[in-house]
Scaffold this active site. Structure first.
Site, PDB file in Angstrom:
ATOM      1  N   CYS A  46      -7.297  -0.332 -31.897  1.00 52.35           N
ATOM      2  CA  CYS A  46      -8.626   0.091 -32.309  1.00 52.35           C
ATOM      3  C   CYS A  46      -9.570   0.129 -31.115  1.00 52.35           C
ATOM      4  O   CYS A  46     -10.478  -0.694 -30.970  1.00 52.35           O
ATOM      5  CB  CYS A  46      -9.115  -0.811 -33.431  1.00 52.35           C
ATOM      6  SG  CYS A  46      -8.076  -0.572 -34.876  1.00 52.35           S
ATOM      7  N   GLU A  47      -9.259   1.037 -30.233  1.00 50.18           N
ATOM      8  CA  GLU A  47     -10.039   1.361 -29.043  1.00 50.18           C
ATOM      9  C   GLU A  47      -9.604   2.784 -28.732  1.00 50.18           C
ATOM     10  O   GLU A  47      -8.595   3.246 -29.260  1.00 50.18           O
ATOM     11  CB  GLU A  47      -9.631   0.517 -27.819  1.00 50.18           C
ATOM     12  CG  GLU A  47      -9.823  -0.960 -27.933  1.00 50.18           C
ATOM     13  CD  GLU A  47     -11.241  -1.427 -27.712  1.00 50.18           C
ATOM     14  OE1 GLU A  47     -12.050  -0.634 -27.186  1.00 50.18           O
ATOM     15  OE2 GLU A  47     -11.538  -2.564 -28.093  1.00 50.18           O
ATOM     16  N   TYR A 105      -6.973   2.349 -14.952  1.00 51.34           N
ATOM     17  CA  TYR A 105      -7.331   3.061 -13.732  1.00 51.34           C
ATOM     18  C   TYR A 105      -6.799   4.486 -13.674  1.00 51.34           C
ATOM     19  O   TYR A 105      -6.351   4.933 -12.624  1.00 51.34           O
ATOM     20  CB  TYR A 105      -7.046   2.286 -12.449  1.00 51.34           C
ATOM     21  CG  TYR A 105      -5.862   1.343 -12.400  1.00 51.34           C
ATOM     22  CD1 TYR A 105      -6.052   0.019 -11.983  1.00 51.34           C
ATOM     23  CD2 TYR A 105      -4.565   1.766 -12.699  1.00 51.34           C
ATOM     24  CE1 TYR A 105      -4.983  -0.858 -11.892  1.00 51.34           C
ATOM     25  CE2 TYR A 105      -3.497   0.888 -12.607  1.00 51.34           C
ATOM     26  CZ  TYR A 105      -3.719  -0.412 -12.200  1.00 51.34           C
ATOM     27  OH  TYR A 105      -2.655  -1.273 -12.096  1.00 51.34           O
ATOM     28  N   GLU A 107       5.076  -6.636   1.816  1.00 52.62           N
ATOM     29  CA  GLU A 107       5.000  -7.172   0.453  1.00 52.62           C
ATOM     30  C   GLU A 107       4.962  -6.048  -0.576  1.00 52.62           C
ATOM     31  O   GLU A 107       4.001  -5.929  -1.333  1.00 52.62           O
ATOM     32  CB  GLU A 107       3.721  -8.023   0.299  1.00 52.62           C
ATOM     33  CG  GLU A 107       3.610  -9.147   1.301  1.00 52.62           C
ATOM     34  CD  GLU A 107       2.192  -9.706   1.385  1.00 52.62           C
ATOM     35  OE1 GLU A 107       2.018 -10.750   2.030  1.00 52.62           O
ATOM     36  OE2 GLU A 107       1.282  -9.101   0.803  1.00 52.62           O
ATOM     37  N   PRO A 108       5.980  -5.238  -0.628  1.00 51.96           N
ATOM     38  CA  PRO A 108       5.950  -4.133  -1.593  1.00 51.96           C
ATOM     39  C   PRO A 108       6.155  -4.626  -3.024  1.00 51.96           C
ATOM     40  O   PRO A 108       7.007  -5.471  -3.280  1.00 51.96           O
ATOM     41  CB  PRO A 108       7.119  -3.249  -1.153  1.00 51.96           C
ATOM     42  CG  PRO A 108       8.055  -4.170  -0.426  1.00 51.96           C
ATOM     43  CD  PRO A 108       7.215  -5.273   0.165  1.00 51.96           C
ATOM     44  N   GLY A 126       0.833  -1.206   0.000  1.00 50.82           N
ATOM     45  CA  GLY A 126       0.000   0.000   0.000  1.00 50.82           C
ATOM     46  C   GLY A 126       0.865   1.252   0.000  1.00 50.82           C
ATOM     47  O   GLY A 126       0.385   2.338   0.289  1.00 50.82           O
TER      48      GLY A 126
HETATM   49  C1  LIG Z   1      -0.550  -6.633  -5.173  1.00 51.49           C
HETATM   50  C2  LIG Z   1      -0.233  -7.038  -3.800  1.00 51.49           C
HETATM   51  C3  LIG Z   1       0.832  -6.414  -3.133  1.00 51.49           C
HETATM   52  C4  LIG Z   1       1.658  -5.304  -3.728  1.00 51.49           C
HETATM   53  O1  LIG Z   1       1.005  -4.077  -3.800  1.00 51.49           O
HETATM   54  P1  LIG Z   1       1.816  -2.792  -4.328  1.00 51.49           P
HETATM   55  O2  LIG Z   1       0.821  -1.698  -4.271  1.00 51.49           O
HETATM   56  O3  LIG Z   1       2.289  -3.074  -5.708  1.00 51.49           O
HETATM   57  O4  LIG Z   1       2.967  -2.575  -3.429  1.00 51.49           O
HETATM   58  C5  LIG Z   1       1.121  -6.888  -1.871  1.00 51.49           C
HETATM   59  N1  LIG Z   1       0.422  -7.891  -1.284  1.00 51.49           N
HETATM   60  C6  LIG Z   1      -0.630  -8.487  -1.913  1.00 51.49           C
HETATM   61  C7  LIG Z   1      -1.350  -9.573  -1.235  1.00 51.49           C
HETATM   62  C8  LIG Z   1      -0.984  -8.077  -3.179  1.00 51.49           C
HETATM   63  O5  LIG Z   1      -2.024  -8.668  -3.781  1.00 51.49           O
END
Ligand SMILES: *Cc1c(COP(=O)(O)O)cnc(C)c1O
Length: 411
Positions: free
Chosen positions: A329-330, A303, A260-261, A219
């Protein structure tokens, strides 16, 4: 930009256009900044590989000492192929079948569980396999204090309101819960919000006996242009580590802190080089039509993502407003009313922040080929994925012979 313009143009001359280029040294810097921002006893950074899954990029993360976050069975397979220890892989899918889950369990990776029916099935069939429970924290416990983590109706995770249900299942089935996981998926800029989410997770962890892992997902917001708000990782790391260490000490628990970046690690390391096919003047605007489209980079259309664009062929040209559009073609508009140095047909336009969710979201729409990927490490450009050919598009189509019966024959 750390890769000099001349080198980018050389890469384009050698591998053609369009082409994705990744600055490996920038990825190394991002990883080091992240890990050095936290001072806790046991930190594990699982790179969320869906952002950019090229095998060479995965191997780079392996060399850096990272773990992986995988959201599909195939990402797990790629991770294992790249040499990751199963124990360093955390599988955090959403809404997958029990069959996929069971196949991943065979690999002995870490797994998160994000719904109650799966929790029950795992509990019945694999009570000993350690699991991480993914919580959807949409509201503060007690329900009176909303926190701004977005996605109130998010499909991800088990609602925090169902905690009693989780606890009942865990107790009755004797499930081995080793971790609590949360990933809101939203861009969190305010470090205090992050800490409040963590407080919530601490209070949940308190209700389990054997928690050895707290995973706060990601996040982290990155800058797409000057002046953009972003997550200050160094500040967040300091404030967060203090709070986390206090929690561990207070509860006398040894807990691995996981993140988890994805975007943070690779977004600013990627550049997408494209060429201008056509400059088209209309009564209201000037289009710069480039040799790519939403088939190669869909974030602006998907997005409304912003990507910085530069005309590296004409850095001193007079600035004018352009609509940068694709050749699909969009309606595939990359940027509306963007100030660029005068754009001429044949110029090279470069997209910034093209490391995360760009190539991995590319498709063959309009039967166009996906571009090559090049990694620049210590000044040297290395091809890490070849441009597709028409063979790739035809492959896997068995082309059985068939005939039309006379009734359906036309003409
Ligand atoms: C996509 C995802 C992330 C990574 O999010 P980022 O915004 O790219 O840092 C981390 N954990 C999980 C479970 C995800 O699905």
């Amino acid at each position: 930009m750390m890769i000099p313009t001349e080198q980018l143009l050389d890469i384009q001359a050698e591998y053609g256009s369009p082409v994705y280029v990744y600055d490996a040294n920038q990825i190394v810097d991002n990883y080091k900044l992240f890990t050095s921002s936290f001072s806790v006893k046991d930190l594990k950074v699982h790179y969320a590989c869906k952002a950019l899954t090229n095998i060479s990029i995965l191997k780079l993360f392996k060399k850096l000492g990272a773990g992986l976050d995988c959201v599909s069975e195939q990402e797990v397979q790629l991770g294992l192929h790249a040499g990751f220890d199963p124990n360093d892989i955390i599988y955090t899918p959403n809404g997958v079948s029990i069959e996929e889950y069971e196949r991943v369990l065979q690999h002995k990776t870490k797994v998160t569980v994000d719904n109650l029916s799966l929790l029950e099935k795992i509990g019945v069939n694999y009570p000993d396999h350690p699991i991480h429970i993914r919580i959807n924290p949409h509201l503060m416990a007690g329900g009176n204090q909303k926190i701004s983590v977005g996605h109130i109706d998010s499909k991800f995770g088990i609602s925090i309101h169902q905690l009693p249900h989780i606890l009942r299942l865990v107790k009755t089935l004797n499930i081995n819960v080793e971790g609590i996981h949360v990933h809101t998926g939203s861009d969190i800029i305010d470090k205090d919000v992050f800490i409040r989410v963590a407080e919530l997770i601490f209070s949940i962890a308190d209700q389990f006996d054997n928690i050895t892992s707290i995973d706060l997902g990601s996040g982290f917001k990155v800058q797409y242009k000057d002046g953009d708000m972003y997550t200050d990782i160094a500040k967040l790391g300091k404030a967060f580590s203090d709070r986390f260490n206090a929690y561990c000490q207070e509860k006398n628990r040894e807990i691995t802190l996981r993140f988890e970046p994805g975007k943070f690690m690779v977004s600013n390391a990627g550049f997408f080089l494209t060429k201008v096919n056509v400059v088209k003047q209309t009564t209201s605007c000037t289009f710069a039509g480039i040799n790519t489209g939403l088939n190669h980079l869909i974030r602006p259309m998907f997005y409304d993502a912003y990507h910085g664009i530069e005309n590296i062929s004409n850095p001193t040209g007079e600035q004018k407003l352009y609509s940068v559009v694709g050749n699909i073609c969009e309606t595939d508009t990359f940027a509306d009313n963007r100030l660029l140095n005068e754009v001429r047909e044949g110029d090279t336009l470069i997209f910034k922040n093209a490391g995360a969710y760009c190539f991995t979201m590319a498709s063959n729409y309009n039967s166009r080929l996906r571009p090559p990927e090049v990694m620049v490490l210590n000044g040297k450009a290395i091809l890490i994925r070849e441009r597709e050919t028409i063979k790739d598009i035809l492959s896997g189509q068995p082309e059985p012979t068939f005939t039309l019966t006379s009734e359906v024959k036309v003409g």
